[in-house]
Design an enzyme around this catalytic site. Sequence first.
Site, PDB file in Angstrom:
ATOM      1  N   SER A   1       0.714  -1.614   0.038  1.00 29.29           N
ATOM      2  CA  SER A   1       0.716   0.028  -0.172  1.00 29.29           C
ATOM      3  C   SER A   1       0.887   0.921  -0.231  1.00 29.29           C
ATOM      4  O   SER A   1       0.404   2.528   0.066  1.00 29.29           O
ATOM      5  CB  SER A   1      -0.889  -0.391   1.168  1.00 29.29           C
TER       6      SER A   1
ATOM      7  N   LYS B   1      -0.189   2.979  -3.054  1.00 29.60           N
ATOM      8  CA  LYS B   1      -1.236   4.357  -3.244  1.00 29.60           C
ATOM      9  C   LYS B   1      -1.185   5.804  -3.000  1.00 29.60           C
ATOM     10  O   LYS B   1      -0.930   6.455  -3.603  1.00 29.60           O
ATOM     11  CB  LYS B   1      -1.628   3.785  -1.562  1.00 29.60           C
TER      12      LYS B   1
ATOM     13  N   TYR C   1     -11.124   1.888   5.456  1.00 28.69           N
ATOM     14  CA  TYR C   1     -10.288   1.537   3.787  1.00 28.69           C
ATOM     15  C   TYR C   1     -10.359   0.085   2.805  1.00 28.69           C
ATOM     16  O   TYR C   1     -10.558  -0.736   3.305  1.00 28.69           O
ATOM     17  CB  TYR C   1      -8.886   0.558   4.973  1.00 28.69           C
TER      18      TYR C   1
END
Length: 341
Positions: free
Chosen positions: A60, A63, A171
């Site tokens: 992640s 991101k 999330y």
Amino acid sequence: MAGRARIDSVLRQATDAREVPGVVAMAATDKGVLYEGAFGVRALDKAPAMTTDSVFRIASMTKAITSVAAMQLVEQGKLSLEDPVPNIDPALGSPKVLEGFDAAGAPRLRPAKRPITLRQLLTHTAGFSYEIWDENTVRYVKATGTPATATGKVDAIRIPLAFDPGDKWEYGVNIDWVGRLVESISGRTLDVYFKEKIFTPLGMKDSGYVTSDEQRARQAIVHTRQADGSLVPQPLETQFTPEFWSGGGPLYSTATDYLVFLRMLLNGGSSNGARILKPETVALMGQNHTGSTPCGVLKTAMPARSNDVDLWTSSPARISGGGSATCSTSSPAPTDEARAR
């Protein structure tokens, strides 16, 4: 030197005890690198030592890079933070909310009360979820045969919302959709966009969706923890070309490369002589974009993959605009999108 020795000692103890196979740690300010070190091995069943140029699947941490790409397009006036996002897919343009399931186990869906905005996607308040922390999403995926995100299929992120846009924080696959928006608006696939607009200008030579043979030789192996606490190395993943490049997770990079990216943000949008974002855009990204909405607790729906995650519910932390599951204690952000241009 004493501080460095203490850090070295802590990290070396962790790898010697096999709490982790290996670790690369770096710290920097906008002025320069303060610390770097590598300890342990890339894989417990093999000899190569961990090195500062070891290649990792950065999950992640992808991101934040996708979010920077989106903010570049906001600066250019091609995307808006506040307007409804472009209708590039029914999941974005005509979102549905999962209300529950009927007696036969079929999902009950209704139209969302309001459209989705880019600001909501970037702050995980659009309503999208992840299976790993949402029981209803797990049930929906099983009931509909929706493919897993690891398949690289676009249908994997075409899931209903867990709540109406802007109502809560959770999330989820929000930044995957941001990546799709970047592709649609820029006319480039995400791998090409990242290379042209972020990685090459910053000199991030070891970052990308596909690794070379030389990079795979430097790759740190994923390990799974067994019931007794031991770690077992897994085979290197088989590379394939997905239907879309996910903005939410599968990049490869090194600590050195990623630190260049982070120092770009610390330096107000520029590094290595290249300006990636305007200073006012970086400042905007670091502000609170969710008002009083708390980060919340992620209750695991897949205990084999994750424990419960408590993102500082006892603190006043709120979500900044960086796209990852990190929080900011900054003051509320202005609503005038011109601040981001």
